[in-house]
Design a protein around this motif. Structure first.
Motif, short mmCIF file in Angstrom:
data_model
loop_
_atom_site.label_atom_id
_atom_site.label_comp_id
_atom_site.label_asym_id
_atom_site.label_seq_id
_atom_site.Cartn_x
_atom_site.Cartn_y
_atom_site.Cartn_z
N GLU A 327 0.83 -1.20 0.00
CA GLU A 327 0.00 0.00 0.00
C GLU A 327 0.87 1.25 0.00
N LEU A 328 0.38 2.28 -0.67
CA LEU A 328 1.05 3.57 -0.65
C LEU A 328 0.74 4.29 0.66
N GLY A 329 1.72 4.97 1.20
CA GLY A 329 1.54 5.72 2.44
C GLY A 329 2.45 6.93 2.47
N TYR A 330 2.39 7.65 3.58
CA TYR A 330 3.28 8.79 3.74
C TYR A 330 3.91 8.74 5.12
N PHE A 331 5.24 8.76 5.17
CA PHE A 331 6.00 8.77 6.41
C PHE A 331 7.11 9.82 6.29
N ASN A 332 7.40 10.46 7.40
CA ASN A 332 8.53 11.39 7.41
C ASN A 332 9.78 10.66 6.94
N PHE A 333 10.48 11.24 6.01
CA PHE A 333 11.62 10.55 5.40
C PHE A 333 12.70 10.22 6.42
N GLY A 334 12.90 11.09 7.40
CA GLY A 334 14.06 10.93 8.26
C GLY A 334 13.80 10.31 9.62
N THR A 335 12.55 9.89 9.91
CA THR A 335 12.25 9.33 11.23
C THR A 335 11.63 7.94 11.08
N ASN A 336 11.68 7.18 12.16
CA ASN A 336 11.12 5.84 12.16
C ASN A 336 9.63 5.87 12.46
N ALA A 337 8.89 5.00 11.81
CA ALA A 337 7.45 4.93 12.03
C ALA A 337 6.96 3.55 11.61
N ARG A 338 5.98 3.04 12.36
CA ARG A 338 5.38 1.76 12.01
C ARG A 338 4.09 1.97 11.21
N ASN A 339 3.67 0.95 10.54
CA ASN A 339 2.44 0.98 9.77
C ASN A 339 1.47 -0.06 10.30
#
Length: 507
Positions: A327-339
């Motif tokens: 799936e397409l999503g949006y996350f800050n490029f420079g930080t960690n994040a879960r989906n």
């Protein structure tokens, strides 16, 4: 007294004159058409017409009512409408199209017609574009000069368009910047699943049984940079604990979205360590970095997205059976994040009806709603714990989730042998749910209390090894053994805390 009749005559003449003037000013002597919207909505600031919208790009057919003033015609009337180019910023054929080449009909004996336009899909931008339309009369019907014009605002922002290449619409300033790989998504090819299994085994071995991978994110940033991140669980605690490993690549696509992922650097210590130990080789060093890939949309023959989602992937140019997508999503490029999981079943099963999700499922194994086979397992498990664990008595259990619904905690409520203490034991699992609602509990860790209150009849031989088909009835979930439909257990949805007060006790 002669003047009294005269006054009445004068008054009558005056009133008659007034009524005649009123009729001349306000009664329609011609047939006219007007945009209904223009007749009641206020004009836009600085304009002589109202502007409707904004309408989302790709929203399709939009209709606007046209009123016929002055009566009805015994025959159908064909009229036209036209674009006002000096007032319009929207482009025909790109932002919109006109139905029937700008003509519409008012049926016989009717007072209404409808102008129809199609708002097209196009690559997202910022701001809005405006289309301005004028009505055009015919030999029998004129236009109302005051209400002949409307504006239509079209939003340029929004998800990418599948009618245009994906690689031109994904990135730092776009609606989406990431492709999120969920290993549970149907349609992933055997080639990638095998690579993932090798990576998973490498990670587990490297960490001496202390790590399990969850998902992978491909994030597109500025200046052709791509960040590849792996999310995995740390296994030494029942707390919701995760780790990340990331690497930077350069990807310069050609006009077809094809190019090579050229390794630049590890972003963090985890990335450096895993790469140095060869843990990621099946996916990264020996595959992603060795082949040409195309960033593209996912064909419906491969997979269809859940409602509201879009799918994109990396397709190996030299091998049509080697690709990964998500799936397409949006996350800050420079930080960690879960989906969150991509399974639509997850949202359907846990939807609380208020824009959120239930976070707990309380199971009462003594309830008559449980299948006889499950109650038999439960009673056998209770007997095992009583005989092997100093008389401890199992009570109820609860399944609860972390905030991103990646982890599952199974909390067993039990009493000590004297039935005077309320105690809890916790076991942690990954929640692997397919898109059609099949759930597998992948064991991660259990605390000391769970270690002495987890009978094999319920855990090792059932929960830990079975696949369950999960269905919902109201606020009740049913977990049915996929291999034996007569074996199932039920639980009640809620938002209970992992505390002794969330359970019912017999003492």
């Amino acid at each position: 007294t002669w003047f009294l009749p005269a006054l009445f005559v004068i008054a009558a003449v005056s009133l008659t004159s007034c009524f005649k003037k009123y009729e001349e000013d306000f009664l329609f002597r011609d047939f006219q058409v007007e945009f209904d919207l223009a007749s009641w909505q206020s004009d836009a600031p600085g304009k002589t017409y109202p502007i409707a919208g904004p309408y989302d790009k790709g929203s399709g057919t939009i209709t606007f009512q046209v009123n016929l003033i002055g009566g009805q015609k015994p025959t159908a009337q064909t009229l036209r409408y036209k674009i006002v180019p000096e007032e319009s910023t929207a482009q025909e054929g790109y932002h919109f199209s006109l139905a029937d080449n700008g003509t519409f009909e008012i049926p016989a004996n009717s007072s209404f017609g409808y102008v129809t336009i199609n708002i097209l899909d196009f690559p997202p931008q910022t701001g809005t574009a405006v289309l301005v339309l004028d009505l055009v009369g015919n030999d029998e019907i004129k236009v109302s000069e005051n209400y002949k014009r409307i504006g239509i605002s079209i939003s340029l922002t929004g998800p990418p368009s599948t009618l245009y290449p994906l690689h031109t619409q994904i990135g730092a300033d776009a609606y989406y910047n990431s492709i999120v790989i969920d290993i549970m998504h149907p349609g992933l090819p055997a080639d990638f699943k095998n690579r993932w299994a090798q990576f998973k085994n490498n990670l587990y071995t490297y960490s001496t049984g202390g790590r399990l991978p969850y998902s992978m994110q491909i994030r597109f940033g500025e200046n052709n940079q791509v960040r590849v991140s792996l999310i995995y669980a740390t296994l030494q605690s029942v707390d919701f604990s995760y780790a990340y490993a990331s690497w930077l690549y350069e990807f310069v696509p050609d006009a077809q979205g094809r190019g090579h992922f050229v390794f630049q650097s590890s972003v963090d210590g985890n990335g450096n360590n895993l790469r140095g130990a060869g843990v990621t080789a099946p996916i990264l060093e020996n595959w992603l970095e060795q082949n040409e890939f195309q960033v593209d949309w996912v064909s419906p023959s491969v997979a269809t997205p859940r409602q509201g989602a879009m799918l994109g992937g990396l397709f190996q140019v030299s091998n049509p059976n080697a690709f990964m997508f998500g799936e397409l999503g949006y996350f800050n490029f420079g930080t960690n994040a879960r989906n969150r999981p991509s399974s639509p079943a997850f949202t359907e099963l846990l939807d609380n009806g208020n824009g959120g999700y239930f976070t707990s499922i309380l199971v009462d194994p003594e309830s008559p709603a449980q299948s006889q086979k499950f109650r038999d397992l439960w009673n056998a498990g209770k007997a095992t714990i009583i005989s092997t664990s100093a008389g401890r008595i199992l009570n109820q259990f609860m399944i609860s989730f972390d905030g991103m619904f990646n982890d599952v905690l199974l909390t067993m409520a039990y009493a000590n042998s004297t039935s005077t203490s309320k105690l809890l034991g916790t076991t942690r699992y990954w929640m692997w749910m397919t898109h059609d609602g099949e759930l597998t509990f992948e064991y991660i860790h259990r605390n000391a209390n769970a270690g002495v209150t987890s009978p094999p009849e319920i855990f090792d031989n059932y929960l830990n090894v079975k696949t369950f088909k999960v269905t919902r009835n109201g606020n009740t979930l049913v977990f049915t053994d996929k291999t034996d439909p007569s074996s199932y257990f039920v639980g009640t949805l809620g938002d209970l805390a992992r505390a002794t007060g969330s359970f019912s006790w017999w003492f």
